[in-house]
Write an enzyme that holds these catalytic residues in place. Structure first.
Site: not given
Length: 147
Positions: A43, A54, A84, A144
């Protein structure tokens, strides 16, 4: 295929690199069907000021263009977020090895429902990395994950 502990070690090394750079300690690696390392990354959202970098996307980009991804394995220290998880589905990555999903339960159940083989390791080192980071920098962690 190489054992999952050996594969996870590459992702953990990446997570530690990210932490040492002042970033979020999540690492990933993409492996071919024979265990060949295709790409690795961590990341870099903080380091690059890029919210899309990421660990899984960094490893995917590092692998470069492949004809197909169905027989590849994405190894990640933490359950993949929705972003992701979408990458895994979009490109048909066949297997995801997850270091841990206790500190963050991402999209791995959804991936399994859509035919992706999921191996959840419940790795103590991965959990410690994330727990320590979240305790030290909760504002960065919540940024995040979009909270």
């Amino acid at each position: 295929m190489t054992d999952t502990a050996t594969l996870l070690a590459v992702a953990v090394e990446e997570a530690r690199l990210g932490l040492a750079e002042g970033g979020i300690p999540i690492g990933a690696a993409l492996f071919g069907p024979d265990g060949e390392l295709l790409g690795r990354g961590h990341n870099r959202r903080v380091q690059d000021g890029d919210p899309s970098t990421h660990a899984e996307t960094a490893a995917f980009r590092d692998a470069g263009r492949l004809r197909g991804y169905g027989r590849t394995t994405m190894v990640t220290t933490l359950s993949p977020c929705w972003y992701c998880s979408g990458l895994v589905r979009q490109f048909g990555i066949g297997r995801v090895v997850v270091g841990e999903a206790e500190t963050f339960h991402g999209g791995h159940d959804w991936l399994a429902e859509h035919g992706v083989q999921i191996v959840l390791l419940d790795d103590p080192e991965c959990k410690t990395l994330m727990r320590d980071f979240i305790a030290a920098k909760p504002e960065l962690w919540f940024e995040d994950i979009g909270e």
